[in-house]
Enzyme design. Structure first.
Site, PDB file in Angstrom:
ATOM      1  N   SER A   7       0.855  -1.194   0.000  1.00  8.19           N
ATOM      2  CA  SER A   7       0.000   0.000   0.000  1.00  8.19           C
ATOM      3  C   SER A   7       0.882   1.232   0.000  1.00  8.19           C
ATOM      4  O   SER A   7       1.667   1.445   0.944  1.00  8.19           O
ATOM      5  CB  SER A   7      -0.884   0.012   1.245  1.00  8.19           C
ATOM      6  OG  SER A   7      -1.379   1.329   1.441  1.00  8.19           O
ATOM      7  N   HIS A  32      -1.154  -1.282  -4.254  1.00 12.05           N
ATOM      8  CA  HIS A  32      -2.447  -1.004  -3.600  1.00 12.05           C
ATOM      9  C   HIS A  32      -2.551   0.505  -3.378  1.00 12.05           C
ATOM     10  O   HIS A  32      -1.688   1.116  -2.750  1.00 12.05           O
ATOM     11  CB  HIS A  32      -2.506  -1.773  -2.282  1.00 12.05           C
ATOM     12  CG  HIS A  32      -3.823  -1.700  -1.579  1.00 12.05           C
ATOM     13  ND1 HIS A  32      -4.912  -2.466  -1.934  1.00 12.05           N
ATOM     14  CD2 HIS A  32      -4.230  -0.944  -0.528  1.00 12.05           C
ATOM     15  CE1 HIS A  32      -5.929  -2.196  -1.131  1.00 12.05           C
ATOM     16  NE2 HIS A  32      -5.548  -1.260  -0.270  1.00 12.05           N
ATOM     17  N   ASP A  34      -4.784   3.508  -1.973  1.00  5.39           N
ATOM     18  CA  ASP A  34      -5.831   3.778  -0.989  1.00  5.39           C
ATOM     19  C   ASP A  34      -6.402   5.185  -1.140  1.00  5.39           C
ATOM     20  O   ASP A  34      -5.717   6.167  -0.841  1.00  5.39           O
ATOM     21  CB  ASP A  34      -5.246   3.655   0.425  1.00  5.39           C
ATOM     22  CG  ASP A  34      -5.046   2.213   0.847  1.00  5.39           C
ATOM     23  OD1 ASP A  34      -6.023   1.435   0.771  1.00  5.39           O
ATOM     24  OD2 ASP A  34      -3.928   1.872   1.253  1.00  5.39           O
ATOM     25  N   MET A  36      -9.069   7.977   0.065  1.00  5.45           N
ATOM     26  CA  MET A  36      -9.902   8.353   1.229  1.00  5.45           C
ATOM     27  C   MET A  36     -10.482   9.740   0.993  1.00  5.45           C
ATOM     28  O   MET A  36      -9.763  10.648   0.561  1.00  5.45           O
ATOM     29  CB  MET A  36      -9.050   8.384   2.498  1.00  5.45           C
ATOM     30  CG  MET A  36      -8.346   7.078   2.788  1.00  5.45           C
ATOM     31  SD  MET A  36      -7.368   7.222   4.282  1.00  5.45           S
ATOM     32  CE  MET A  36      -6.510   5.647   4.258  1.00  5.45           C
ATOM     33  N   HIS A  65      -8.361   0.923  -3.987  1.00  3.95           N
ATOM     34  CA  HIS A  65      -9.267   0.678  -2.855  1.00  3.95           C
ATOM     35  C   HIS A  65      -9.971   1.989  -2.543  1.00  3.95           C
ATOM     36  O   HIS A  65      -9.370   2.902  -1.977  1.00  3.95           O
ATOM     37  CB  HIS A  65      -8.420   0.175  -1.671  1.00  3.95           C
ATOM     38  CG  HIS A  65      -9.173  -0.026  -0.401  1.00  3.95           C
ATOM     39  ND1 HIS A  65      -8.537  -0.176   0.818  1.00  3.95           N
ATOM     40  CD2 HIS A  65     -10.509  -0.109  -0.143  1.00  3.95           C
ATOM     41  CE1 HIS A  65      -9.447  -0.340   1.763  1.00  3.95           C
ATOM     42  NE2 HIS A  65     -10.642  -0.288   1.214  1.00  3.95           N
ATOM     43  N   MET A  67     -12.106   4.132  -0.477  1.00  2.00           N
ATOM     44  CA  MET A  67     -12.747   4.375   0.826  1.00  2.00           C
ATOM     45  C   MET A  67     -13.485   5.702   0.715  1.00  2.00           C
ATOM     46  O   MET A  67     -13.108   6.708   1.331  1.00  2.00           O
ATOM     47  CB  MET A  67     -11.678   4.392   1.932  1.00  2.00           C
ATOM     48  CG  MET A  67     -11.132   3.010   2.230  1.00  2.00           C
ATOM     49  SD  MET A  67      -9.644   3.047   3.237  1.00  2.00           S
ATOM     50  CE  MET A  67      -8.417   3.218   1.958  1.00  2.00           C
ATOM     51  N   MET A 138     -11.286  -6.095   5.266  1.00  2.00           N
ATOM     52  CA  MET A 138     -10.445  -5.208   6.085  1.00  2.00           C
ATOM     53  C   MET A 138     -10.119  -5.904   7.402  1.00  2.00           C
ATOM     54  O   MET A 138     -11.023  -6.410   8.088  1.00  2.00           O
ATOM     55  CB  MET A 138     -11.159  -3.890   6.374  1.00  2.00           C
ATOM     56  CG  MET A 138     -11.368  -2.987   5.176  1.00  2.00           C
ATOM     57  SD  MET A 138      -9.860  -2.555   4.281  1.00  2.00           S
ATOM     58  CE  MET A 138      -8.908  -1.713   5.554  1.00  2.00           C
ATOM     59  N   GLY A 143      -8.906   3.674   7.081  1.00  2.00           N
ATOM     60  CA  GLY A 143      -8.652   5.098   7.272  1.00  2.00           C
ATOM     61  C   GLY A 143      -7.251   5.460   7.696  1.00  2.00           C
ATOM     62  O   GLY A 143      -6.890   6.640   7.651  1.00  2.00           O
ATOM     63  N   GLY A 145      -2.938   3.844   8.029  1.00  2.00           N
ATOM     64  CA  GLY A 145      -1.940   2.775   7.983  1.00  2.00           C
ATOM     65  C   GLY A 145      -1.360   2.525   9.369  1.00  2.00           C
ATOM     66  O   GLY A 145      -1.552   3.310  10.300  1.00  2.00           O
ATOM     67  N   GLY A 146      -0.648   1.419   9.510  1.00  5.25           N
ATOM     68  CA  GLY A 146       0.118   1.162  10.720  1.00  5.25           C
ATOM     69  C   GLY A 146      -0.681   0.727  11.933  1.00  5.25           C
ATOM     70  O   GLY A 146      -0.191   0.801  13.055  1.00  5.25           O
ATOM     71  N   ASP A 176      -6.359  -6.576   4.327  1.00  4.66           N
ATOM     72  CA  ASP A 176      -5.745  -5.238   4.336  1.00  4.66           C
ATOM     73  C   ASP A 176      -5.782  -4.667   5.741  1.00  4.66           C
ATOM     74  O   ASP A 176      -6.863  -4.453   6.298  1.00  4.66           O
ATOM     75  CB  ASP A 176      -6.549  -4.347   3.368  1.00  4.66           C
ATOM     76  CG  ASP A 176      -5.987  -2.945   3.230  1.00  4.66           C
ATOM     77  OD1 ASP A 176      -4.903  -2.666   3.768  1.00  4.66           O
ATOM     78  OD2 ASP A 176      -6.652  -2.137   2.545  1.00  4.66           O
ATOM     79  N   GLY A 178      -2.680  -4.127   9.126  1.00 10.54           N
ATOM     80  CA  GLY A 178      -2.001  -4.846  10.207  1.00 10.54           C
ATOM     81  C   GLY A 178      -1.327  -6.131   9.773  1.00 10.54           C
ATOM     82  O   GLY A 178      -1.073  -7.002  10.611  1.00 10.54           O
ATOM     83  N   GLY A 198       1.296  -2.119   3.989  1.00 12.01           N
ATOM     84  CA  GLY A 198       1.838  -0.768   3.848  1.00 12.01           C
ATOM     85  C   GLY A 198       3.108  -0.601   4.631  1.00 12.01           C
ATOM     86  O   GLY A 198       4.220  -0.676   4.094  1.00 12.01           O
ATOM     87  N   SER A 199       2.966  -0.428   5.942  1.00 10.39           N
ATOM     88  CA  SER A 199       4.139  -0.117   6.763  1.00 10.39           C
ATOM     89  C   SER A 199       5.158  -1.260   6.790  1.00 10.39           C
ATOM     90  O   SER A 199       6.366  -1.010   6.766  1.00 10.39           O
ATOM     91  CB  SER A 199       3.701   0.258   8.180  1.00 10.39           C
ATOM     92  OG  SER A 199       2.701  -0.602   8.646  1.00 10.39           O
TER      93      SER A 199
HETATM   94  C1  DX5 Z   1      -6.130   1.393   5.667  1.00 12.16           C
HETATM   95  C2  DX5 Z   1      -5.660   1.094   4.259  1.00 12.16           C
HETATM   96  C3  DX5 Z   1      -4.535   0.155   4.203  1.00 12.16           C
HETATM   97  C4  DX5 Z   1      -3.268   0.588   4.897  1.00 12.16           C
HETATM   98  C5  DX5 Z   1      -2.581  -0.632   5.408  1.00 12.16           C
HETATM   99  O1  DX5 Z   1      -7.316   2.083   5.605  1.00 12.16           O
HETATM  100  O2  DX5 Z   1      -6.713   0.553   3.483  1.00 12.16           O
HETATM  101  O3  DX5 Z   1      -4.257  -0.240   2.862  1.00 12.16           O
HETATM  102  O4  DX5 Z   1      -2.402   1.327   4.098  1.00 12.16           O
HETATM  103  O5  DX5 Z   1      -1.479  -0.241   6.140  1.00 12.16           O
HETATM  104  P1  DX5 Z   1      -0.694  -1.233   7.086  1.00 12.16           P
HETATM  105  O6  DX5 Z   1      -0.228  -2.378   6.258  1.00 12.16           O
HETATM  106  O7  DX5 Z   1       0.429  -0.367   7.564  1.00 12.16           O
HETATM  107  O8  DX5 Z   1      -1.632  -1.654   8.185  1.00 12.16           O
HETATM  108 ZN    ZN Z   2      -6.356  -0.410   1.478  1.00  5.74          ZN
END
Ligand code: DX5
Ligand code: ZN
Length: 223
Positions: A7, A32, A34, A36, A65, A67, A138, A143, A145-146, A176, A178, A198-199
């Site tokens: 992501s 990916h 994201d 928002m 994705h 959102m 999800m 909303g 990351g991390g 998606d 954690g 992502g992270s």
């Molecule tokens: C959260 C996003 C994710 C996010 C995941 O709303 O949809 O794609 O970036 O980030 P990590 O992998 O750091 O949890």
């Molecule tokens: Zn996502």
């Protein structure tokens, strides 16, 4: 085969093209993306102009994705701007409008996806199961990351896996939020075959090794 979808929410936005090339060279399968809107989720990330710029810079498969509230309003523009797959939350509009959004995405020649937030049951996929290429569950509240994976969501992943196997075995099942080297084995065991990360990927000192380890997480203990 497990696929890894970094992501770019966790990428360095000042170097986005380089960041995307780097994770693809490190073995990523999808990018990916994201989106928002500050309404469906509290944050605002990036949208159509950023997607169009990225599309010019990479051949990577871009998994968008959304959102956003009422994605039907925007799916055509995301398709025209270079998405390969467009994913709409089932909570973001009525079943009828979500179906219309999926029809538009397919008529653009793109792959279709639906997403379930925490609190939505696995059988929410039933009205769409014959018409989707990917279902995203999800594993955090969307909303940000991390965050830490919500283990209860793995029951939803298992429930969706059962429905996919019975009704549309070609459909991919993505998780998606954690996803780390510690949580990936449980997500895969629950039935996921695409891991968004992502992270874990972007903050890794060795992205290629991290992507390899995430992909191998279904094969047994990795640490
Ligand atoms: C959260 C996003 C994710 C996010 C995941 O709303 O949809 O794609 O970036 O980030 P990590 O992998 O750091 O949890
Ligand atoms: Zn996502």
């Amino acid at each position: 085969m497990i696929k890894i979808a970094p992501s770019i929410l966790s990428a360095d936005f000042a170097r986005l093209g380089v960041e995307i090339s780097d994770v693809m060279a490190c073995g990523a399968d999808y990018i990916h993306f994201d989106v928002m809107d500050g309404m469906f989720v509290r944050n605002i990330s990036f949208g159509i102009p950023v997607l169009a710029s990225i599309r010019k810079a990479t051949d990577a498969f871009i998994d968008v994705h959304l959102m956003i509230e009422q994605p039907l309003r925007y799916v055509q523009r995301f398709c025209d701007s270079g998405a390969d797959l467009v994913n709409c939350h089932v909570e973001a509009d009525s079943v009828e409008n979500t179906r219309k959004a999926l029809d538009i995405i397919r008529s653009c020649g793109k792959k279709t996806g639906i997403t379930l937030s925490p609190g939505t049951k696995a059988d929410a996929v039933l009205p769409f199961i014959d018409d989707v290429d990917l279902i995203l569950v999800m594993t955090v509240y969307p909303g940000l990351g991390g965050q830490t994976l919500l283990f209860d969501q793995l029951d939803v992943v298992s429930g969706v896996r059962k429905i996919i196997d019975e009704r549309n075995p070609g459909c991919e099942l993505e998780v998606d939020g954690g996803i780390t080297l510690e949580t990936a084995p449980a997500a895969i065991a629950a039935g996921a075959n695409v891991l968004v990360s992502g992270s874990t990927v972007f903050h890794s000192g060795d992205r290629a090794a991290t992507i390899r380890a995430l992909r191998a997480a279904g094969d047994g203990p990795i640490l």
